[in-house]
Design an enzyme around this catalytic site. Sequence first.
Site, short mmCIF file in Angstrom:
data_model
loop_
_atom_site.label_atom_id
_atom_site.label_comp_id
_atom_site.label_asym_id
_atom_site.label_seq_id
_atom_site.Cartn_x
_atom_site.Cartn_y
_atom_site.Cartn_z
N HIS A 186 -16.96 10.87 -13.46
CA HIS A 186 -16.96 10.72 -14.93
C HIS A 186 -15.79 11.44 -15.60
O HIS A 186 -15.37 12.51 -15.19
CB HIS A 186 -18.28 11.27 -15.51
N GLY A 239 0.86 -1.19 0.00
CA GLY A 239 0.00 0.00 0.00
C GLY A 239 0.89 1.23 0.00
O GLY A 239 2.08 1.15 -0.32
N HIS A 279 -2.31 5.89 -5.78
CA HIS A 279 -3.15 5.44 -4.67
C HIS A 279 -4.15 6.54 -4.36
O HIS A 279 -3.78 7.63 -3.93
CB HIS A 279 -2.29 5.14 -3.43
C1 ACO Z 1 -6.09 2.11 4.46
C2 ACO Z 1 -5.02 3.18 4.71
O1 ACO Z 1 -4.65 3.47 5.81
S1 ACO Z 1 -4.36 3.95 3.32
C3 ACO Z 1 -3.29 5.24 3.97
C4 ACO Z 1 -3.93 6.57 3.85
N1 ACO Z 1 -3.09 7.59 4.46
C5 ACO Z 1 -2.90 8.78 3.89
O2 ACO Z 1 -3.47 9.08 2.88
C6 ACO Z 1 -1.90 9.68 4.56
C7 ACO Z 1 -1.61 10.94 3.77
N2 ACO Z 1 -0.49 11.62 4.37
C8 ACO Z 1 -0.54 12.82 4.97
O3 ACO Z 1 -1.60 13.46 5.05
C9 ACO Z 1 0.77 13.28 5.56
O4 ACO Z 1 0.51 13.93 6.79
C10 ACO Z 1 1.58 14.16 4.56
C11 ACO Z 1 2.14 13.21 3.49
C12 ACO Z 1 0.75 15.22 3.92
C13 ACO Z 1 2.72 14.87 5.29
O5 ACO Z 1 3.55 13.94 5.89
P1 ACO Z 1 5.01 14.45 6.39
O6 ACO Z 1 5.80 14.97 5.23
O7 ACO Z 1 5.59 13.29 7.16
O8 ACO Z 1 4.70 15.68 7.27
P2 ACO Z 1 4.68 15.85 8.87
O9 ACO Z 1 3.81 14.79 9.51
O10 ACO Z 1 6.10 15.96 9.32
O11 ACO Z 1 3.96 17.25 9.04
C14 ACO Z 1 4.54 18.45 8.57
C15 ACO Z 1 3.59 19.57 8.91
O12 ACO Z 1 2.42 19.47 8.08
C16 ACO Z 1 1.24 19.30 8.89
N3 ACO Z 1 0.41 18.30 8.20
C17 ACO Z 1 0.75 17.02 7.88
N4 ACO Z 1 -0.25 16.42 7.21
C18 ACO Z 1 -1.23 17.33 7.10
C19 ACO Z 1 -2.51 17.28 6.51
N5 ACO Z 1 -2.96 16.18 5.89
N6 ACO Z 1 -3.29 18.41 6.55
C20 ACO Z 1 -2.83 19.53 7.19
N7 ACO Z 1 -1.62 19.63 7.77
C21 ACO Z 1 -0.83 18.54 7.72
C22 ACO Z 1 1.75 18.81 10.23
O13 ACO Z 1 0.85 19.14 11.26
C23 ACO Z 1 3.07 19.54 10.35
O14 ACO Z 1 2.82 20.88 10.71
P3 ACO Z 1 3.85 21.69 11.66
O15 ACO Z 1 5.16 21.71 10.90
O16 ACO Z 1 3.19 23.02 11.80
O17 ACO Z 1 3.93 20.89 12.91
#
Ligand code: ACO
Length: 209
Positions: free
Chosen positions: A137, A67, A146
């Site tokens: 659509h 994943g 993903h």
């Molecule tokens: C079945 C399943 O589980 S499938 C998996 C599904 N999961 C996902 O889709 C996860 C998507 N990933 C995210 O949203 C992640 O948080 C990412 C990729 C956007 C960022 O990850 P990283 O680069 O590791 O960032 P990190 O966690 O260090 O955060 C950096 C900053 O952005 C902020 N931040 C991170 N994600 C988000 C978000 N989604 N929305 C708003 N702010 C965010 C953090 O609070 C942090 O802020 P700060 O610097 O003020 O403290």
Amino acid sequence: MKKPVVLLGLGGHAKVLIDVLELGNYEIKGYAAPSEQKSPYTIPYLGKDEVLGHYDKTEFMLINTLGSTSNLELRKQLFNNFKSQGYLFATLIHPKAYVSNRAIIGEGVQLMAGAIVQPFAVIGDNSIINSNAVVEHDSLISSNCHIAPGVTISGGVKVGECTHIGTGASVIQDIQIEDNVVVGAGAVVIKNVSKNKKMIGVPAKEVKK
Ligand SMILES: CC(=O)SCCNC(=O)CCNC(=O)[C@H](O)C(C)(C)COP(=O)(O)OP(=O)(O)OC[C@H]1O[C@@H](n2cnc3c(N)ncnc32)[C@H](O)[C@@H]1OP(=O)(O)O
């Protein structure tokens, strides 16, 4: 008759795929992985990926169980590596997913429970449309993407290769998102996004990778 399948990996995403396989009455021959995994399943460990060379590749299909939470490079490499050796990947559609007859679904695509793919949408090879995600659509999801649980891709959106759209994010109509983009969970994309960007928030704004 469906061919039996071999799982590549046995991590978290594999658990959800195993449900889809069981609902589709697939025989699971076993799994290949760098080492044996601790798991709640009795699926046999076959060995490292190379072990598959000992079997007749026309007699089974592969399931890519990697994943992603943002980076899709490994999932893509695994798919391309086995494809270049002539293996086939099964395309899996959960019985509770809806796929329009006018949509096109590529090889190795995984459509999980509640996923919706509407007319004239195209889903490229090796992409995941996860639980309750909607691809409206005329949208294109390119290969190795993903689309995480609960995402909404509105009509006429183009998503480039190897792009991760995080849980619960939304993309408004006719947006273009290029290759290798990460859209954070819950973001709302209202402008085009160029390649290699990481976008978060409402409305989505770039953060440095
Ligand atoms: C079945 C399943 O589980 S499938 C998996 C599904 N999961 C996902 O889709 C996860 C998507 N990933 C995210 O949203 C992640 O948080 C990412 C990729 C956007 C960022 O990850 P990283 O680069 O590791 O960032 P990190 O966690 O260090 O955060 C950096 C900053 O952005 C902020 N931040 C991170 N994600 C988000 C978000 N989604 N929305 C708003 N702010 C965010 C953090 O609070 C942090 O802020 P700060 O610097 O003020 O403290």
